[in-house]
Design a protein around this motif. Structure first.
Motif, PDB file in Angstrom:
ATOM      1  N   ASN A  65       0.853  -1.188   0.000  1.00  0.00           N
ATOM      2  CA  ASN A  65       0.000   0.000   0.000  1.00  0.00           C
ATOM      3  C   ASN A  65       0.888   1.236   0.000  1.00  0.00           C
ATOM      4  O   ASN A  65       1.530   1.550   1.002  1.00  0.00           O
ATOM      5  CB  ASN A  65      -0.921  -0.008   1.226  1.00  0.00           C
ATOM      6  CG  ASN A  65      -1.994   1.063   1.137  1.00  0.00           C
ATOM      7  OD1 ASN A  65      -1.762   2.150   0.609  1.00  0.00           O
ATOM      8  ND2 ASN A  65      -3.173   0.742   1.654  1.00  0.00           N
ATOM      9  N   LEU A  66       0.936   1.929  -1.121  1.00  0.00           N
ATOM     10  CA  LEU A  66       1.809   3.087  -1.244  1.00  0.00           C
ATOM     11  C   LEU A  66       1.360   4.234  -0.353  1.00  0.00           C
ATOM     12  O   LEU A  66       2.190   5.004   0.151  1.00  0.00           O
ATOM     13  CB  LEU A  66       1.875   3.545  -2.708  1.00  0.00           C
ATOM     14  CG  LEU A  66       2.965   4.564  -3.057  1.00  0.00           C
ATOM     15  CD1 LEU A  66       4.342   4.011  -2.732  1.00  0.00           C
ATOM     16  CD2 LEU A  66       2.884   4.945  -4.527  1.00  0.00           C
ATOM     17  N   ASP A  67       0.055   4.356  -0.129  1.00  0.00           N
ATOM     18  CA  ASP A  67      -0.444   5.429   0.738  1.00  0.00           C
ATOM     19  C   ASP A  67       0.026   5.229   2.180  1.00  0.00           C
ATOM     20  O   ASP A  67       0.411   6.185   2.865  1.00  0.00           O
ATOM     21  CB  ASP A  67      -1.963   5.495   0.678  1.00  0.00           C
ATOM     22  CG  ASP A  67      -2.471   5.948  -0.685  1.00  0.00           C
ATOM     23  OD1 ASP A  67      -1.720   6.677  -1.374  1.00  0.00           O
ATOM     24  OD2 ASP A  67      -3.597   5.576  -1.063  1.00  0.00           O
ATOM     25  N   ASP A  68      -0.006   3.971   2.662  1.00  0.00           N
ATOM     26  CA  ASP A  68       0.482   3.692   4.011  1.00  0.00           C
ATOM     27  C   ASP A  68       1.974   3.982   4.116  1.00  0.00           C
ATOM     28  O   ASP A  68       2.449   4.539   5.115  1.00  0.00           O
ATOM     29  CB  ASP A  68       0.210   2.236   4.387  1.00  0.00           C
ATOM     30  CG  ASP A  68      -1.266   1.984   4.683  1.00  0.00           C
ATOM     31  OD1 ASP A  68      -2.020   2.970   4.773  1.00  0.00           O
ATOM     32  OD2 ASP A  68      -1.649   0.811   4.808  1.00  0.00           O
ATOM     33  N   ALA A  69       2.714   3.594   3.076  1.00  0.00           N
ATOM     34  CA  ALA A  69       4.158   3.835   3.091  1.00  0.00           C
ATOM     35  C   ALA A  69       4.463   5.330   3.099  1.00  0.00           C
ATOM     36  O   ALA A  69       5.381   5.790   3.799  1.00  0.00           O
ATOM     37  CB  ALA A  69       4.814   3.163   1.884  1.00  0.00           C
ATOM     38  N   ARG A  70       3.675   6.101   2.331  1.00  0.00           N
ATOM     39  CA  ARG A  70       3.883   7.555   2.302  1.00  0.00           C
ATOM     40  C   ARG A  70       3.575   8.167   3.673  1.00  0.00           C
ATOM     41  O   ARG A  70       4.315   9.026   4.171  1.00  0.00           O
ATOM     42  CB  ARG A  70       3.002   8.187   1.231  1.00  0.00           C
ATOM     43  CG  ARG A  70       3.152   9.705   1.148  1.00  0.00           C
ATOM     44  CD  ARG A  70       2.210  10.330   0.144  1.00  0.00           C
ATOM     45  NE  ARG A  70       2.606  10.017  -1.226  1.00  0.00           N
ATOM     46  CZ  ARG A  70       1.952   9.182  -2.013  1.00  0.00           C
ATOM     47  NH1 ARG A  70       0.860   8.566  -1.578  1.00  0.00           N
ATOM     48  NH2 ARG A  70       2.356   8.942  -3.236  1.00  0.00           N
ATOM     49  N   GLY A  71       2.474   7.726   4.294  1.00  0.00           N
ATOM     50  CA  GLY A  71       2.126   8.260   5.603  1.00  0.00           C
ATOM     51  C   GLY A  71       3.152   7.897   6.672  1.00  0.00           C
ATOM     52  O   GLY A  71       3.515   8.735   7.515  1.00  0.00           O
ATOM     53  N   ALA A  72       3.640   6.644   6.642  1.00  0.00           N
ATOM     54  CA  ALA A  72       4.645   6.233   7.623  1.00  0.00           C
ATOM     55  C   ALA A  72       5.950   6.988   7.420  1.00  0.00           C
ATOM     56  O   ALA A  72       6.614   7.378   8.390  1.00  0.00           O
ATOM     57  CB  ALA A  72       4.884   4.726   7.523  1.00  0.00           C
ATOM     58  N   ALA A  73       6.332   7.196   6.163  1.00  0.00           N
ATOM     59  CA  ALA A  73       7.568   7.933   5.891  1.00  0.00           C
ATOM     60  C   ALA A  73       7.480   9.366   6.401  1.00  0.00           C
ATOM     61  O   ALA A  73       8.443   9.900   6.980  1.00  0.00           O
ATOM     62  CB  ALA A  73       7.862   7.916   4.395  1.00  0.00           C
ATOM     63  N   ALA A  74       6.324   9.994   6.205  1.00  0.00           N
ATOM     64  CA  ALA A  74       6.154  11.366   6.696  1.00  0.00           C
ATOM     65  C   ALA A  74       6.230  11.417   8.221  1.00  0.00           C
ATOM     66  O   ALA A  74       6.827  12.337   8.804  1.00  0.00           O
ATOM     67  CB  ALA A  74       4.817  11.923   6.215  1.00  0.00           C
ATOM     68  N   ARG A  75       5.655  10.418   8.900  1.00  0.00           N
ATOM     69  CA  ARG A  75       5.726  10.385  10.360  1.00  0.00           C
ATOM     70  C   ARG A  75       7.150  10.172  10.843  1.00  0.00           C
ATOM     71  O   ARG A  75       7.586  10.768  11.842  1.00  0.00           O
ATOM     72  CB  ARG A  75       4.817   9.272  10.903  1.00  0.00           C
ATOM     73  CG  ARG A  75       3.332   9.563  10.783  1.00  0.00           C
ATOM     74  CD  ARG A  75       2.510   8.452  11.391  1.00  0.00           C
ATOM     75  NE  ARG A  75       2.845   8.236  12.795  1.00  0.00           N
ATOM     76  CZ  ARG A  75       2.270   7.296  13.553  1.00  0.00           C
ATOM     77  NH1 ARG A  75       1.331   6.515  13.031  1.00  0.00           N
ATOM     78  NH2 ARG A  75       2.621   7.144  14.809  1.00  0.00           N
ATOM     79  N   ILE A  76       7.898   9.334  10.153  1.00  0.00           N
ATOM     80  CA  ILE A  76       9.282   9.073  10.564  1.00  0.00           C
ATOM     81  C   ILE A  76      10.135  10.316  10.372  1.00  0.00           C
ATOM     82  O   ILE A  76      10.995  10.637  11.205  1.00  0.00           O
ATOM     83  CB  ILE A  76       9.849   7.876   9.764  1.00  0.00           C
ATOM     84  CG1 ILE A  76       9.115   6.590  10.165  1.00  0.00           C
ATOM     85  CG2 ILE A  76      11.349   7.725  10.003  1.00  0.00           C
ATOM     86  CD1 ILE A  76       9.512   5.389   9.348  1.00  0.00           C
ATOM     87  N   VAL A  77       9.917  11.034   9.270  1.00  0.00           N
ATOM     88  CA  VAL A  77      10.673  12.278   9.052  1.00  0.00           C
ATOM     89  C   VAL A  77      10.388  13.273  10.166  1.00  0.00           C
ATOM     90  O   VAL A  77      11.300  13.916  10.710  1.00  0.00           O
ATOM     91  CB  VAL A  77      10.323  12.876   7.670  1.00  0.00           C
ATOM     92  CG1 VAL A  77      10.910  14.280   7.533  1.00  0.00           C
ATOM     93  CG2 VAL A  77      10.861  11.979   6.550  1.00  0.00           C
ATOM     94  N   ARG A  78       9.109  13.414  10.551  1.00  0.00           N
ATOM     95  CA  ARG A  78       8.766  14.327  11.654  1.00  0.00           C
ATOM     96  C   ARG A  78       9.365  13.852  12.972  1.00  0.00           C
ATOM     97  O   ARG A  78       9.814  14.663  13.798  1.00  0.00           O
ATOM     98  CB  ARG A  78       7.247  14.448  11.767  1.00  0.00           C
ATOM     99  CG  ARG A  78       6.598  15.192  10.600  1.00  0.00           C
ATOM    100  CD  ARG A  78       5.172  15.571  10.941  1.00  0.00           C
ATOM    101  NE  ARG A  78       4.337  14.402  11.179  1.00  0.00           N
ATOM    102  CZ  ARG A  78       3.642  13.768  10.250  1.00  0.00           C
ATOM    103  NH1 ARG A  78       3.667  14.202   8.991  1.00  0.00           N
ATOM    104  NH2 ARG A  78       2.905  12.712  10.550  1.00  0.00           N
TER     105      ARG A  78
END
Length: 426
Positions: A65-78
């Motif tokens: 799921n690319l949307d989940d991966a995008r959301g998790a990546a944004a959280r990790i960056v923050r």
């Protein structure tokens, strides 16, 4: 790669001509970028790679799921930006999505109209991207002739619906009669690993900080993020994985080195007891290693473990000198306690001399290294600290262990008095 991005490579002069170190240059550039509104950037040494050949911080996110991966990546960056300030320029490999126009084909209607999806795709590609119709040659130069619709003919998505597609039943069918168009945001690029979509969050480390110092708290924080996404896997890669894998190999190498040292000593002493006493000096080196790194404020790295492998063959030398001379005294008829005291007294000076010469030989490597010093300094630090502690403790511990564990020994007697050898108990 894009019109709003760019990169600059800076080559510093040699160390003898350099007035500031690399960390100062990076700090100056970072400060300049942070003070520039609307500008973001990353500064790294050696194109973002560490001395282990990978990014200091590299977090791999895999999911279908690319949307989940995008959301998790944004959280990790923050997370890295707010809770791990020692991580510099955390960046996600998943760039901002680009707008796309998706053609959704109604396959049942296309089948009834005799339209093949491949023909429809080919017509849309030719209309939007154009096709090469031939070559135009002039004065020895060739120019491709591309045919496509004019930009004003594709101003709206509905314009694509008026494109005609050949039908197998004969005639031409408008695309809009068998397909509809939807606006979506699509990824600029998709990376895959083990057939799963992969997103990476990478970053650097503040000067003087080792990846091992943040590995445990970062892993604990990532577990909490991963729990919110059932179809998602987060793992530490880069320098974290290199430390883990290399550490396992070095521990195995250290065990083999200790085994070989024991085998050599057992064959020379013709006994298992004396090498066993000498091997007690190897754990003693760890005391000095940790103590020395603590005093210097340095972090233990992979190169420190390499120094331990070298140190395992060095620290046993003092124990060999003491045990061997103690055995000689006992063969001459001395009691165990007397032999231990005399061996420690007479070998005290040679042991210190060999230790000091080795340590002083490591001092320039540890404190006066030039370019590439980050590779050699940990090895020197390990040898200096470990050899210092093991030597001082060996002078007291080995005689005590020998007195407690020594077995019988053959005594050398005058051949004119007796031709037999007497076994003496300690």
């Amino acid at each position: 790669s894009q019109t709003h991005t760019g990169s600059v490579s800076v080559t510093l002069p040699s160390l003898d001509r350099r007035t500031v170190n690399t960390e100062s240059v990076e700090h100056t550039i970072r400060t300049t970028i942070e003070q520039s509104p609307g500008v973001s950037g990353a500064v790294s040494e050696g194109h973002g790679s560490s001395i282990l050949g990978s990014d200091p911080v590299d977090i791999v996110i895999t999911s279908h799921n690319l949307d989940d991966a995008r959301g998790a990546a944004a959280r990790i960056v923050r997370l890295l930006q707010h809770d791990f300030a020692m991580v510099t320029e955390p960046t996600s490999s998943l760039q901002d999505p680009t707008p796309e126009l998706i053609a959704v084909v109604d396959r049942s209607r296309a089948r009834s109209a005799g339209v093949v999806v491949a023909d429809l795709t080919r017509e849309l590609r030719a209309a939007a991207g154009g096709v090469t119709a031939g070559q135009y040659r002039v004065a020895g130069d060739e120019f491709a002739i591309r045919v496509s619709l004019r930009s004003e003919d594709l101003a709206e998505p509905s314009d694509l619906g008026r494109i005609l597609v050949p039908s197998r039943t004969g005639g031409l069918i408008p695309v809009g009669s068998v397909a509809s168009f939807e606006r979506q945001d699509g990824p600029v690029s998709i990376d895959r690993e083990d057939q799963r979509r992969t997103v990476r969050v990478t970053g650097g480390l503040a000067p003087g900080l080792a990846a091992s110092e943040i590995q445990r708290p970062l892993a604990d924080a990532l577990v909490l993020i991963e729990a919110d996404y059932p179809d998602l896997e987060i793992r530490l890669a880069g320098e974290f994985a290199a430390i883990r894998d290399t550490g396992r190999v070095l521990l195995m190498v250290l065990a083999i080195a200790v085994a070989l040292v024991f085998a050599v000593m057992a064959s020379q002493f013709e006994s298992f007891r004396s090498p066993f006493i000498i091997l007690f000096t190897i754990p003693l080196m760890l005391i000095g290693v940790f103590w020395f790194y603590y005093l210097l404020g340095e972090s233990i790295s992979m190169f420190s473990l390499m120094g331990l492998v070298m140190l395992a063959g060095i620290v046993v030398n003092n124990g060999i000198v003491l045990v061997d001379y103690t055995n000689q005294l006992r063969r001459r008829g001395a009691a165990t306690l007397q032999a231990c005291i005399e061996a420690g007294t007479s070998r005290f000076r040679p042991v210190l001399m060999t230790t000091f010469t080795t340590i002083l030989g490591m001092v320039p490597l540890a404190f006066f290294s030039g370019e590439g010093g980050q590779l050699t300094q940990p090895v020197a630090f390990t040898i200096i600290g470990g050899l210092t502690s093991s030597t001082l403790i060996t002078l007291f511990l080995v005689p005590v262990l020998y007195h407690l564990l020594a077995g019988p020994v053959r005594v050398e007697v005058d051949s004119h008095r007796s031709t037999t050898e007497e076994e003496l108990e300690p």
